[in-house]
Design a protein around this motif. Structure first.
Motif, PDB file in Angstrom:
ATOM      1  N   THR A  99      -9.648   2.615   1.101  1.00 39.62           N
ATOM      2  CA  THR A  99     -10.377   2.637  -0.164  1.00 39.62           C
ATOM      3  C   THR A  99     -10.033   1.392  -0.973  1.00 39.62           C
ATOM      4  O   THR A  99     -10.916   0.712  -1.490  1.00 39.62           O
ATOM      5  CB  THR A  99     -10.050   3.909  -0.977  1.00 39.62           C
ATOM      6  N   ALA A 100      -8.759   1.082  -1.071  1.00 39.45           N
ATOM      7  CA  ALA A 100      -8.317  -0.095  -1.821  1.00 39.45           C
ATOM      8  C   ALA A 100      -8.861  -1.384  -1.221  1.00 39.45           C
ATOM      9  O   ALA A 100      -9.212  -2.317  -1.945  1.00 39.45           O
ATOM     10  CB  ALA A 100      -6.793  -0.136  -1.867  1.00 39.45           C
ATOM     11  N   ASP A 101      -8.952  -1.437   0.089  1.00 41.04           N
ATOM     12  CA  ASP A 101      -9.379  -2.648   0.798  1.00 41.04           C
ATOM     13  C   ASP A 101     -10.899  -2.826   0.810  1.00 41.04           C
ATOM     14  O   ASP A 101     -11.396  -3.855   1.249  1.00 41.04           O
ATOM     15  CB  ASP A 101      -8.842  -2.603   2.226  1.00 41.04           C
ATOM     16  N   SER A 102     -11.636  -1.874   0.295  1.00 34.46           N
ATOM     17  CA  SER A 102     -13.091  -1.907   0.430  1.00 34.46           C
ATOM     18  C   SER A 102     -13.779  -2.927  -0.466  1.00 34.46           C
ATOM     19  O   SER A 102     -14.934  -3.268  -0.238  1.00 34.46           O
ATOM     20  CB  SER A 102     -13.675  -0.516   0.166  1.00 34.46           C
ATOM     21  N   PHE A 103     -13.095  -3.442  -1.469  1.00 33.39           N
ATOM     22  CA  PHE A 103     -13.697  -4.436  -2.358  1.00 33.39           C
ATOM     23  C   PHE A 103     -12.689  -5.552  -2.605  1.00 33.39           C
ATOM     24  O   PHE A 103     -11.669  -5.359  -3.248  1.00 33.39           O
ATOM     25  CB  PHE A 103     -14.119  -3.805  -3.689  1.00 33.39           C
ATOM     26  N   ASP A 104     -12.950  -6.721  -2.053  1.00 33.81           N
ATOM     27  CA  ASP A 104     -12.103  -7.902  -2.245  1.00 33.81           C
ATOM     28  C   ASP A 104     -10.655  -7.716  -1.822  1.00 33.81           C
ATOM     29  O   ASP A 104      -9.746  -8.284  -2.420  1.00 33.81           O
ATOM     30  CB  ASP A 104     -12.142  -8.367  -3.714  1.00 33.81           C
ATOM     31  N   GLY A 105     -10.420  -6.912  -0.831  1.00 36.83           N
ATOM     32  CA  GLY A 105      -9.066  -6.722  -0.335  1.00 36.83           C
ATOM     33  C   GLY A 105      -8.204  -5.922  -1.302  1.00 36.83           C
ATOM     34  O   GLY A 105      -8.670  -5.451  -2.339  1.00 36.83           O
ATOM     35  N   ILE A 106      -6.955  -5.788  -0.954  1.00 39.46           N
ATOM     36  CA  ILE A 106      -6.010  -5.004  -1.754  1.00 39.46           C
ATOM     37  C   ILE A 106      -5.309  -5.937  -2.732  1.00 39.46           C
ATOM     38  O   ILE A 106      -4.626  -6.875  -2.323  1.00 39.46           O
ATOM     39  CB  ILE A 106      -4.980  -4.298  -0.850  1.00 39.46           C
ATOM     40  N   ASP A 107      -5.498  -5.679  -4.028  1.00 46.62           N
ATOM     41  CA  ASP A 107      -4.831  -6.520  -5.019  1.00 46.62           C
ATOM     42  C   ASP A 107      -3.451  -5.958  -5.345  1.00 46.62           C
ATOM     43  O   ASP A 107      -3.048  -4.907  -4.839  1.00 46.62           O
ATOM     44  CB  ASP A 107      -5.694  -6.714  -6.266  1.00 46.62           C
ATOM     45  N   ASN A 108      -2.715  -6.660  -6.185  1.00 47.46           N
ATOM     46  CA  ASN A 108      -1.332  -6.282  -6.467  1.00 47.46           C
ATOM     47  C   ASN A 108      -1.217  -4.895  -7.103  1.00 47.46           C
ATOM     48  O   ASN A 108      -0.324  -4.129  -6.754  1.00 47.46           O
ATOM     49  CB  ASN A 108      -0.664  -7.330  -7.360  1.00 47.46           C
ATOM     50  N   SER A 109      -2.113  -4.561  -8.029  1.00 50.22           N
ATOM     51  CA  SER A 109      -2.028  -3.250  -8.683  1.00 50.22           C
ATOM     52  C   SER A 109      -2.288  -2.124  -7.685  1.00 50.22           C
ATOM     53  O   SER A 109      -1.616  -1.083  -7.718  1.00 50.22           O
ATOM     54  CB  SER A 109      -2.997  -3.162  -9.867  1.00 50.22           C
ATOM     55  N   GLU A 110      -3.223  -2.340  -6.767  1.00 52.45           N
ATOM     56  CA  GLU A 110      -3.492  -1.348  -5.726  1.00 52.45           C
ATOM     57  C   GLU A 110      -2.318  -1.264  -4.747  1.00 52.45           C
ATOM     58  O   GLU A 110      -1.943  -0.177  -4.313  1.00 52.45           O
ATOM     59  CB  GLU A 110      -4.786  -1.696  -4.989  1.00 52.45           C
ATOM     60  N   ARG A 111      -1.744  -2.405  -4.429  1.00 51.64           N
ATOM     61  CA  ARG A 111      -0.590  -2.441  -3.525  1.00 51.64           C
ATOM     62  C   ARG A 111       0.581  -1.638  -4.112  1.00 51.64           C
ATOM     63  O   ARG A 111       1.293  -0.942  -3.385  1.00 51.64           O
ATOM     64  CB  ARG A 111      -0.179  -3.899  -3.281  1.00 51.64           C
ATOM     65  N   GLN A 112       0.755  -1.718  -5.409  1.00 53.78           N
ATOM     66  CA  GLN A 112       1.819  -0.974  -6.069  1.00 53.78           C
ATOM     67  C   GLN A 112       1.591   0.539  -5.977  1.00 53.78           C
ATOM     68  O   GLN A 112       2.534   1.311  -5.764  1.00 53.78           O
ATOM     69  CB  GLN A 112       1.954  -1.407  -7.534  1.00 53.78           C
TER      70      GLN A 112
END
Length: 124
Positions: A99-112
């Motif tokens: 889900t996180a990777d579905s738009f412009d990859g996984i950003d830092n806030s999503e990674r956290q």
């Protein structure tokens, strides 16, 4: 845990990861629907629990922290009543990562959020 509860928790986690970057993208919502079918092989009724929970939280503009905490509380308080084993934990993590990777990859806030979820799931 009834299946209904685990799927509501997944809808809540999907919402949390989608709002982590500040805005829910249409691609994320579309991916969630696809992933529900692929990762969990759910019936239409079970699929609706995830989608409806996500939509309800979005409509009410629930904070990321509240959505995340609801999901964790639900999973933790009911973990023995449903087969929430290591395989199901892995499915949940894959679902959230995709889900996180579905738009412009996984950003830092999503990674956290993903890192936090891994830690929290390992507690039970």
């Amino acid at each position: 845990m009834s299946k209904k509860n685990i799927f509501k928790a997944m809808g809540s986690l999907a919402y949390a990861i989608a709002v982590a970057d500040g805005e829910i993208q249409p691609e994320e919502k579309s991916t969630i629907k696809k992933l529900v079918l692929n990762e969990f092989d759910l019936s239409d009724i079970d699929n609706a629990w995830i989608t409806n929970m996500f939509n309800e939280l979005e409509e009410k503009q629930i904070t990321l922290e509240d959505a995340y905490q609801y999901a964790l509380d639900t999973l933790e308080s009911n973990r023995f009543a449903y087969d929430f084993d290591e395989e199901m934990k892995k499915k949940c993590l894959r679902f959230i990562e995709k889900t996180a990777d579905s738009f412009d990859g996984i950003d830092n806030s999503e990674r956290q959020i993903i890192k936090r979820l891994k830690t929290d799931l390992n507690k039970f």
